[in-house]
Design a protein around this motif. Structure first.
Motif, mmCIF file in Angstrom:
data_model
loop_
_atom_site.group_PDB
_atom_site.id
_atom_site.type_symbol
_atom_site.label_atom_id
_atom_site.label_comp_id
_atom_site.label_asym_id
_atom_site.label_seq_id
_atom_site.Cartn_x
_atom_site.Cartn_y
_atom_site.Cartn_z
ATOM 1 N N VAL A 1 49.374 86.923 19.658
ATOM 2 C CA VAL A 1 47.985 86.758 19.243
ATOM 3 C C VAL A 1 47.854 86.958 17.735
ATOM 4 C CG1 VAL A 1 45.635 87.660 19.502
ATOM 5 C CG2 VAL A 1 47.178 87.616 21.480
ATOM 6 N N TYR A 2 47.069 86.099 17.105
ATOM 7 C CA TYR A 2 46.687 86.281 15.706
ATOM 8 C C TYR A 2 45.161 86.276 15.660
ATOM 9 C CZ TYR A 2 51.506 84.781 14.655
ATOM 10 O OH TYR A 2 52.869 84.654 14.603
ATOM 11 N N ASP A 3 44.575 87.367 15.188
ATOM 12 C CA ASP A 3 43.119 87.445 15.052
ATOM 13 C C ASP A 3 42.757 87.164 13.602
ATOM 14 O OD1 ASP A 3 42.459 87.965 17.693
ATOM 15 O OD2 ASP A 3 42.714 90.123 17.476
ATOM 16 N N ILE A 4 41.971 86.116 13.386
ATOM 17 C CA ILE A 4 41.729 85.580 12.043
ATOM 18 C C ILE A 4 40.260 85.718 11.670
ATOM 19 C CG2 ILE A 4 41.905 83.510 10.615
ATOM 20 C CD1 ILE A 4 43.953 82.413 12.693
ATOM 21 N N SER B 1 45.838 82.966 6.324
ATOM 22 C CA SER B 1 46.118 81.867 7.261
ATOM 23 C C SER B 1 45.313 80.634 6.877
ATOM 24 C CB SER B 1 45.751 82.271 8.689
ATOM 25 O OG SER B 1 44.348 82.343 8.820
ATOM 26 N N TYR C 1 50.509 80.636 8.845
ATOM 27 C CA TYR C 1 50.352 82.050 8.477
ATOM 28 C C TYR C 1 51.294 82.345 7.310
ATOM 29 C CZ TYR C 1 48.524 82.015 13.239
ATOM 30 O OH TYR C 1 47.829 81.700 14.387
ATOM 31 N N VAL D 1 50.563 92.907 21.298
ATOM 32 C CA VAL D 1 50.618 91.440 21.284
ATOM 33 C C VAL D 1 49.941 90.824 20.049
ATOM 34 C CG1 VAL D 1 50.746 91.235 23.796
ATOM 35 C CG2 VAL D 1 48.499 91.222 22.683
ATOM 36 N N VAL D 2 49.180 91.636 19.307
ATOM 37 C CA VAL D 2 48.448 91.098 18.151
ATOM 38 C C VAL D 2 49.219 91.356 16.858
ATOM 39 C CG1 VAL D 2 46.258 91.060 16.892
ATOM 40 C CG2 VAL D 2 46.266 91.597 19.345
ATOM 41 N N ASP D 3 49.482 90.282 16.108
ATOM 42 C CA ASP D 3 50.177 90.393 14.830
ATOM 43 C C ASP D 3 49.137 90.411 13.698
ATOM 44 O OD1 ASP D 3 51.730 90.199 12.579
ATOM 45 O OD2 ASP D 3 53.053 88.645 13.375
ATOM 46 N N THR E 1 41.927 85.611 6.971
ATOM 47 C CA THR E 1 42.703 86.837 6.748
ATOM 48 C C THR E 1 42.707 87.601 8.088
ATOM 49 O OG1 THR E 1 40.691 87.927 6.004
ATOM 50 C CG2 THR E 1 42.123 87.037 4.274
ATOM 51 N N PRO E 2 43.597 88.582 8.247
ATOM 52 C CA PRO E 2 43.617 89.278 9.544
ATOM 53 C C PRO E 2 42.267 89.923 9.858
ATOM 54 C CG PRO E 2 45.586 89.794 8.279
ATOM 55 C CD PRO E 2 44.657 89.063 7.344
ATOM 56 N N ALA E 3 41.771 89.673 11.052
ATOM 57 C CA ALA E 3 40.506 90.279 11.481
ATOM 58 C C ALA E 3 40.768 91.726 11.884
ATOM 59 C CB ALA E 3 39.926 89.502 12.660
ATOM 60 N N TRP F 1 50.488 89.565 8.636
ATOM 61 C CA TRP F 1 50.399 88.489 7.648
ATOM 62 C C TRP F 1 49.198 88.746 6.720
ATOM 63 C CZ3 TRP F 1 45.826 85.672 8.566
ATOM 64 C CH2 TRP F 1 45.200 85.998 9.772
ATOM 65 N N THR G 1 42.780 78.402 21.118
ATOM 66 C CA THR G 1 42.112 78.664 19.846
ATOM 67 C C THR G 1 40.672 79.007 20.205
ATOM 68 O OG1 THR G 1 43.533 77.020 18.775
ATOM 69 C CG2 THR G 1 41.528 77.680 17.580
ATOM 70 N N TYR H 1 49.174 82.281 21.705
ATOM 71 C CA TYR H 1 50.270 81.385 22.119
ATOM 72 C C TYR H 1 50.962 81.982 23.326
ATOM 73 C CZ TYR H 1 49.528 79.968 17.267
ATOM 74 O OH TYR H 1 48.950 79.574 16.096
ATOM 75 N N SER I 1 48.566 77.009 24.049
ATOM 76 C CA SER I 1 47.822 77.851 23.102
ATOM 77 C C SER I 1 46.331 77.805 23.402
ATOM 78 C CB SER I 1 48.052 77.374 21.662
ATOM 79 O OG SER I 1 47.377 76.151 21.456
ATOM 80 N N ILE J 1 38.627 83.701 14.556
ATOM 81 C CA ILE J 1 39.397 82.910 15.527
ATOM 82 C C ILE J 1 40.389 83.853 16.197
ATOM 83 C CG2 ILE J 1 41.002 80.993 15.886
ATOM 84 C CD1 ILE J 1 39.962 79.751 13.253
ATOM 85 N N HIS J 2 40.425 83.824 17.516
ATOM 86 C CA HIS J 2 41.404 84.566 18.308
ATOM 87 C C HIS J 2 42.420 83.508 18.749
ATOM 88 C CE1 HIS J 2 42.711 87.647 21.185
ATOM 89 N NE2 HIS J 2 42.490 86.832 22.199
ATOM 90 N N GLN J 3 43.598 83.516 18.092
ATOM 91 C CA GLN J 3 44.579 82.450 18.314
ATOM 92 C C GLN J 3 45.712 82.990 19.183
ATOM 93 O OE1 GLN J 3 44.576 79.055 17.091
ATOM 94 N NE2 GLN J 3 46.195 79.049 18.620
ATOM 95 N N THR K 1 40.556 93.692 14.263
ATOM 96 C CA THR K 1 40.472 93.884 15.716
ATOM 97 C C THR K 1 41.423 95.018 16.131
ATOM 98 O OG1 THR K 1 42.074 92.091 15.910
ATOM 99 C CG2 THR K 1 39.761 91.533 16.267
#
Lengths: 130, 130
Positions: B125-128, A89, A39, A81-83, A72-74, A86, B91, B39, B89, B35-37, A76
């Motif tokens: 969570v990172y939503d991509i 990616s 990221y 909990v969702v970052d 790129t950030p979706a 950034w 993915t 950890y 994790s 992608i819903h990532q 959502t």
């Protein structure tokens, strides 16, 4: 005769204990599939498109990369909990730990860092064995 | 006549401005692959295997999930930018934002949270969008 047999047996055990971890590491290096998840936080949001379309595609061209997905950030839901902070990616699949190690030393990867590292303020990596 | 034409023209622009974003959002909801990532940091490392083999596979069975990959930290080089501190994790590929939203409400997902959330201390969570 018995003691010779025992000595040989012991030798066999010692030898197995000494070599097994090395073989295990070698096997893991050769066979462990993984995702290298990166990221990037850019200094300037305005550079996102250039970084996405010109910079990171260089990484996807590195020879040991099995599969490359830029993102790129979706859009959502905003949740604690969702970052979403950034900008760009890279989801990079490798067929082995060896291939990831080779990627780190790959001239095209080093060229990417040299050319574009001034564009990011932070980079975070998660290496995922799959 | 001119003012009527301008009124209609203006109306058209206003109407486009009012409806376009809604259509765009609907299109993105329906077509944006992602992608819903996720950890997980567990309270107890000793629970990693149970969490990996019994808990997270429930998520992979949720009906809108397109592809599910569970993982653990890969044994790559220790570097400042690489976070190896998590334990498990997920993915998770979705074919649309809608599918991710449905997944959040899916009974099997809620059952997973109910049954296993006491096992983790932190989830990131990172939503991509891909």
């Amino acid at each position: 005769m018995n003691s010779r047999r025992n000595f040989i047996k012991t030798l066999g055990v010692v030898s197995a204990a000494a070599t097994l971890p090395i073989n295990t590491i070698a096997n893991e290096m050769a066979n462990q599939k993984m995702i290298h998840q990166v990221y990037f936080w850019l200094h300037d949001n305005a550079n996102t498109n250039e970084f996405l379309t010109e910079a990171v595609p260089m990484l996807g061209k590195c020879p040991t990369v099995a599969k490359f997905i830029a993102g790129t950030p979706a859009d959502t839901e905003k949740r604690d909990v969702v970052d979403h902070s950034w900008q760009v990616s890279c989801t990079i699949f490798f067929d082995s730990l060896e291939d990831q190690l080779a990627y780190q030393k790959e001239p095209l990867h080093l060229e990417f860092i040299d050319k574009y590292s001034s564009m990011w303020s932070t980079v975070k990596v998660y290496d995922i064995a799959i």
